[in-house]
Scaffold this motif. Structure first.
Motif, PDB file in Angstrom:
ATOM      1  N   ASN A   1       0.802  -1.229   0.000  1.00  0.00           N
ATOM      2  CA  ASN A   1       0.000   0.000   0.000  1.00  0.00           C
ATOM      3  C   ASN A   1       0.832   1.275   0.000  1.00  0.00           C
ATOM      4  O   ASN A   1       0.305   2.357  -0.224  1.00  0.00           O
ATOM      5  CB  ASN A   1      -0.975   0.007   1.178  1.00  0.00           C
ATOM      6  CG  ASN A   1      -2.073  -1.014   0.994  1.00  0.00           C
ATOM      7  OD1 ASN A   1      -2.399  -1.385  -0.122  1.00  0.00           O
ATOM      8  ND2 ASN A   1      -2.627  -1.476   2.092  1.00  0.00           N
ATOM      9  N   ASP A   2       2.139   1.164   0.248  1.00  0.00           N
ATOM     10  CA  ASP A   2       3.006   2.344   0.240  1.00  0.00           C
ATOM     11  C   ASP A   2       3.476   2.704  -1.168  1.00  0.00           C
ATOM     12  O   ASP A   2       4.082   3.748  -1.380  1.00  0.00           O
ATOM     13  CB  ASP A   2       4.233   2.107   1.130  1.00  0.00           C
ATOM     14  CG  ASP A   2       3.849   1.902   2.584  1.00  0.00           C
ATOM     15  OD1 ASP A   2       2.759   2.356   2.975  1.00  0.00           O
ATOM     16  OD2 ASP A   2       4.639   1.280   3.324  1.00  0.00           O
ATOM     17  N   GLU A   3       3.218   1.846  -2.133  1.00  0.00           N
ATOM     18  CA  GLU A   3       3.703   2.058  -3.491  1.00  0.00           C
ATOM     19  C   GLU A   3       2.787   2.990  -4.278  1.00  0.00           C
ATOM     20  O   GLU A   3       1.577   2.960  -4.110  1.00  0.00           O
ATOM     21  CB  GLU A   3       3.777   0.722  -4.248  1.00  0.00           C
ATOM     22  CG  GLU A   3       4.781  -0.245  -3.696  1.00  0.00           C
ATOM     23  CD  GLU A   3       4.800  -1.532  -4.489  1.00  0.00           C
ATOM     24  OE1 GLU A   3       5.431  -1.560  -5.568  1.00  0.00           O
ATOM     25  OE2 GLU A   3       4.169  -2.500  -4.029  1.00  0.00           O
ATOM     26  N   ASP A   4       3.407   3.782  -5.131  1.00  0.00           N
ATOM     27  CA  ASP A   4       2.648   4.589  -6.097  1.00  0.00           C
ATOM     28  C   ASP A   4       2.729   3.862  -7.433  1.00  0.00           C
ATOM     29  O   ASP A   4       3.805   3.761  -8.029  1.00  0.00           O
ATOM     30  CB  ASP A   4       3.243   5.997  -6.236  1.00  0.00           C
ATOM     31  CG  ASP A   4       2.949   6.871  -5.037  1.00  0.00           C
ATOM     32  OD1 ASP A   4       1.884   6.674  -4.415  1.00  0.00           O
ATOM     33  OD2 ASP A   4       3.776   7.744  -4.717  1.00  0.00           O
ATOM     34  N   CYS A   5       1.607   3.355  -7.870  1.00  0.00           N
ATOM     35  CA  CYS A   5       1.564   2.565  -9.096  1.00  0.00           C
ATOM     36  C   CYS A   5       1.127   3.439 -10.266  1.00  0.00           C
ATOM     37  O   CYS A   5       0.217   4.252 -10.121  1.00  0.00           O
ATOM     38  CB  CYS A   5       0.575   1.421  -8.946  1.00  0.00           C
ATOM     39  SG  CYS A   5       0.874   0.363  -7.521  1.00  0.00           S
ATOM     40  N   ILE A   6       1.779   3.244 -11.395  1.00  0.00           N
ATOM     41  CA  ILE A   6       1.372   3.921 -12.624  1.00  0.00           C
ATOM     42  C   ILE A   6       1.245   2.863 -13.719  1.00  0.00           C
ATOM     43  O   ILE A   6       1.891   1.819 -13.675  1.00  0.00           O
ATOM     44  CB  ILE A   6       2.367   5.035 -13.048  1.00  0.00           C
ATOM     45  CG1 ILE A   6       3.770   4.456 -13.242  1.00  0.00           C
ATOM     46  CG2 ILE A   6       2.382   6.161 -12.032  1.00  0.00           C
ATOM     47  CD1 ILE A   6       4.728   5.405 -13.917  1.00  0.00           C
ATOM     48  N   ILE A   7       0.412   3.147 -14.685  1.00  0.00           N
ATOM     49  CA  ILE A   7       0.210   2.216 -15.794  1.00  0.00           C
ATOM     50  C   ILE A   7       1.377   2.355 -16.761  1.00  0.00           C
ATOM     51  O   ILE A   7       1.781   3.461 -17.121  1.00  0.00           O
ATOM     52  CB  ILE A   7      -1.146   2.482 -16.480  1.00  0.00           C
ATOM     53  CG1 ILE A   7      -2.264   2.153 -15.483  1.00  0.00           C
ATOM     54  CG2 ILE A   7      -1.281   1.657 -17.747  1.00  0.00           C
ATOM     55  CD1 ILE A   7      -3.655   2.456 -15.959  1.00  0.00           C
ATOM     56  N   HIS A   8       1.932   1.193 -17.164  1.00  0.00           N
ATOM     57  CA  HIS A   8       3.088   1.171 -18.072  1.00  0.00           C
ATOM     58  C   HIS A   8       2.755   1.807 -19.418  1.00  0.00           C
ATOM     59  O   HIS A   8       1.697   1.541 -19.998  1.00  0.00           O
ATOM     60  CB  HIS A   8       3.545  -0.266 -18.337  1.00  0.00           C
ATOM     61  CG  HIS A   8       4.341  -0.872 -17.240  1.00  0.00           C
ATOM     62  ND1 HIS A   8       5.570  -0.397 -16.853  1.00  0.00           N
ATOM     63  CD2 HIS A   8       4.089  -1.938 -16.449  1.00  0.00           C
ATOM     64  CE1 HIS A   8       6.042  -1.135 -15.867  1.00  0.00           C
ATOM     65  NE2 HIS A   8       5.146  -2.068 -15.598  1.00  0.00           N
ATOM     66  N   GLU A   9       3.691   2.608 -19.911  1.00  0.00           N
ATOM     67  CA  GLU A   9       3.595   3.167 -21.262  1.00  0.00           C
ATOM     68  C   GLU A   9       4.606   2.504 -22.193  1.00  0.00           C
ATOM     69  O   GLU A   9       4.485   2.598 -23.403  1.00  0.00           O
ATOM     70  CB  GLU A   9       3.821   4.688 -21.229  1.00  0.00           C
ATOM     71  CG  GLU A   9       2.713   5.458 -20.521  1.00  0.00           C
ATOM     72  CD  GLU A   9       1.348   5.276 -21.179  1.00  0.00           C
ATOM     73  OE1 GLU A   9       1.270   5.172 -22.424  1.00  0.00           O
ATOM     74  OE2 GLU A   9       0.346   5.216 -20.437  1.00  0.00           O
ATOM     75  N   ASP A  10       5.612   1.854 -21.623  1.00  0.00           N
ATOM     76  CA  ASP A  10       6.641   1.159 -22.390  1.00  0.00           C
ATOM     77  C   ASP A  10       5.978   0.030 -23.193  1.00  0.00           C
ATOM     78  O   ASP A  10       5.325  -0.845 -22.616  1.00  0.00           O
ATOM     79  CB  ASP A  10       7.684   0.587 -21.423  1.00  0.00           C
ATOM     80  CG  ASP A  10       8.800  -0.175 -22.121  1.00  0.00           C
ATOM     81  OD1 ASP A  10       8.675  -0.489 -23.325  1.00  0.00           O
ATOM     82  OD2 ASP A  10       9.819  -0.464 -21.456  1.00  0.00           O
TER      83      ASP A  10
END
Length: 142
Positions: free
Chosen positions: A101-110
């Motif tokens: 829960n401490d992670e900031d997740c982003i959707i991959h663009e690679d």
């Protein structure tokens, strides 16, 4: 004696109300209000989607967590509970399982890591009780 009579009458009324709401020929709960479009920002839509995505990620064989990138449509139907039909676009995120829960997740663009799907979730809910059930899930590559 009249107290017992009133209690019996109340229980009978509840029983009749439940029996009337069930269509005996189909053995299904009657629809009280057909699906109607609702706001994507509705709080119950967000709760249902959170629950559906939690189940999706638990069932997924992918090592990464998938996140909702966009809510396409949200619909509500009323039966003996609230049923939400939610269409979304989801994508593989930078976070690995299990989610911290401490992670900031982003959707991959690679392009090598990117994976997107369009999903339709049918969720049965009694949000005021915290009860959610995914009745149907259908996803395909976007």
């Amino acid at each position: 004696m009249s107290r017992h009579w009133w209690l019996s009458l109340l229980l009978l009324t509840i029983h009749v109300a439940l029996v009337v709401s069930i269509d005996k020929t189909k053995k299904q709960i009657k629809v009280l209000r057909e699906f109607e479009t609702i706001s994507n920002s509705n709080a119950n839509v967000k709760q249902c989607l959170w629950y559906a995505m939690r189940e999706y990620n638990e069932e997924s064989k992918d090592d990464s967590i998938f996140l909702v990138s966009r809510i396409l449509h949200a619909h509500l139907q009323i039966t003996d509970r609230m049923e939400y039909l939610i269409d979304v676009e989801i994508g593989r995120s930078s976070c690995r399982k299990p989610l911290n829960n401490d992670e900031d997740c982003i959707i991959h663009e690679d392009p090598d890591l990117k994976k997107a799907e369009r999903c339709s979730f049918l969720i049965s809910a009694l949000p005021w009780n915290g009860e959610f059930t995914v009745l149907k899930k259908q996803c395909k590559n976007a």
